[in-house]
Write an enzyme that holds these catalytic residues in place. Structure first.
Site, PDB file in Angstrom:
ATOM      1  CE  LYS A  57    -120.991  25.701  17.495  1.00 24.38           C
ATOM      2  NZ  LYS A  57    -120.940  26.611  18.635  1.00 24.38           N
ATOM      3  CD  GLN A 101    -123.568  28.645  20.102  1.00 21.80           C
ATOM      4  OE1 GLN A 101    -123.058  27.527  20.009  1.00 21.80           O
ATOM      5  NE2 GLN A 101    -123.087  29.692  19.462  1.00 21.80           N
ATOM      6  CG  ASP A 124    -117.002  26.083  23.395  1.00 21.66           C
ATOM      7  OD1 ASP A 124    -116.718  26.222  22.187  1.00 21.66           O
ATOM      8  OD2 ASP A 124    -118.144  26.249  23.857  1.00 21.66           O
TER       9      ASP A 124
HETATM   10  N1  GUN Z   1    -120.648  31.738  20.371  1.00 25.61           N
HETATM   11  C1  GUN Z   1    -119.867  32.240  19.381  1.00 25.61           C
HETATM   12  N2  GUN Z   1    -118.769  31.480  19.207  1.00 25.61           N
HETATM   13  C2  GUN Z   1    -118.850  30.472  20.110  1.00 25.61           C
HETATM   14  C3  GUN Z   1    -118.015  29.367  20.405  1.00 25.61           C
HETATM   15  O1  GUN Z   1    -116.939  29.155  19.813  1.00 25.61           O
HETATM   16  N3  GUN Z   1    -118.459  28.544  21.398  1.00 25.61           N
HETATM   17  C4  GUN Z   1    -119.622  28.765  22.080  1.00 25.61           C
HETATM   18  N4  GUN Z   1    -119.950  27.908  23.047  1.00 25.61           N
HETATM   19  N5  GUN Z   1    -120.413  29.790  21.822  1.00 25.61           N
HETATM   20  C5  GUN Z   1    -120.030  30.629  20.833  1.00 25.61           C
END
Ligand code: GUN
Length: 307
Positions: A57, A101, A124
């Site tokens: 990311k 995350q 998100d």
């Molecule tokens: N863990 C797995 N997928 C995601 C996501 O789309 N966003 C976040 N913040 N954590 C994740």
């Protein structure tokens, strides 16, 4: 000899590259107006998969011209410390997107953490304001994986209205928001889950299948209508023939000859998730900028600097 007829691959890497190119153009435009979009990524603990996701990311953000701010906290971090960090990021006008995350360590309750993020910075799309807005069809920040799946479907199928879409899985991150997005696109939507009766028969009615269950190769050709379009969200690590492989929730080899189009794993949905995160970050930055300008104008009208 003719090669057997089979479905085409939906190239998630290529479509994600298009999205990222659009994001780069938008970022350049915003920077020209003096606005530097910025994304804060928070990782608690040392989960190896999460570390890889966070690294990717941050890399993609930098490539797109988005400033990334990484906060890595130890696994034993207290919930209050994490909440205090989120509050600081909420108050920081130079941060436009906040991503915590998941999963969080077991001693931290995910819900209050996600609810603490300012909905305007919730890239998100997990805050209840954004979840509610999505279900009401308002323009809000939408969860990245389902938003990426929708983009793949629009580029593959064109018009989605009237198509029967079956979403397999009902998670908050993928299944539920995916169903809401497909409904907004005027699909007829069925959500199949672990308690559904004869899930395969329901799935065989689908023009569009989105598989998000997290079970390797659970959906084989016997679940699919000929000509269906299949989006495989699963990324499952399995041991096969003495080596580790990534496979989807769909049994790709048996599905490919039957379907009209299908995403591979890897290289399908995965790259789209990060691309849509960058798209959301730019949308959030633009929206916050517009709100600040409007607020400043309202203040100026209420109390002109000359008064
Ligand atoms: N863990 C797995 N997928 C995601 C996501 O789309 N966003 C976040 N913040 N954590 C994740």
């Amino acid at each position: 000899m003719n090669s057997p007829a089979h479905g085409r691959l939906i190239d998630g890497k290529a479509i994600a590259a298009q999205v990222l190119a659009e994001v780069r153009e938008d970022v350049a435009e915003l920077r020209a107006q003096g606005l530097q979009p910025a994304l804060a990524v928070v990782l608690v603990g040392e989960d190896p998969a999460s570390q890889v996701y966070v690294r990717n990311k941050v890399l993609r953000a930098e490539e797109a011209g988005i400033r990334s701010i990484e906060h890595r906290l130890p696994a034993q971090t207290e919930q209050a410390t994490l909440l205090a960090l989120i509050e600081r990021l909420n108050d920081d006008a130079e941060v436009h997107g906040i991503l915590v995350q998941l999963p969080l360590p077991p001693h931290i309750d995910e819900n209050p953490v996600l609810q603490a993020i300012d909905p305007a910075k919730d890239v998100d799309g997990f805050h209840s304001d954004n979840v509610g807005g999505l279900s009401q069809g308002r323009a809000v920040l939408t969860p990245c994986t389902p938003a990426g799946c929708l983009r793949l479907l629009k580029q593959t199928c064109g018009e989605l209205a009237g198509k029967h879409a079956v979403v397999i899985g009902r998670s908050n991150i993928v299944g539920k928001p995916m169903a809401a997005l497909l409904l907004q696109a005027d699909c007829t939507v069925t959500v199949v889950h672990s308690r559904s009766h004869d899930a395969a028969a329901l799935c065989r009615q689908a023009d569009i299948v989105v598989a998000a269950v997290g079970r390797p190769r659970m959906i084989d050709a016997s679940w699919l209508k000929p000509g269906a379009v299949v989006i495989d969200v699963g990324i499952n690590r399995i041991e096969e023939h003495g080596r580790t492989r990534l496979v989807g929730d769909v049994d790709f080899a048996s599905a490919l000859p039957l379907v009209s189009a299908i995403t591979p794993v890897p290289g399908g949905v995965g790259p789209m998730t990060i691309a849509m995160l960058m798209h959301n970050t730019v949308s959030a930055a633009r929206q916050q900028h517009i709100s600040h300008v409007a607020q400043a104008a309202a203040t100026e009208t209420a109390c002109p600097t000359t008064c």
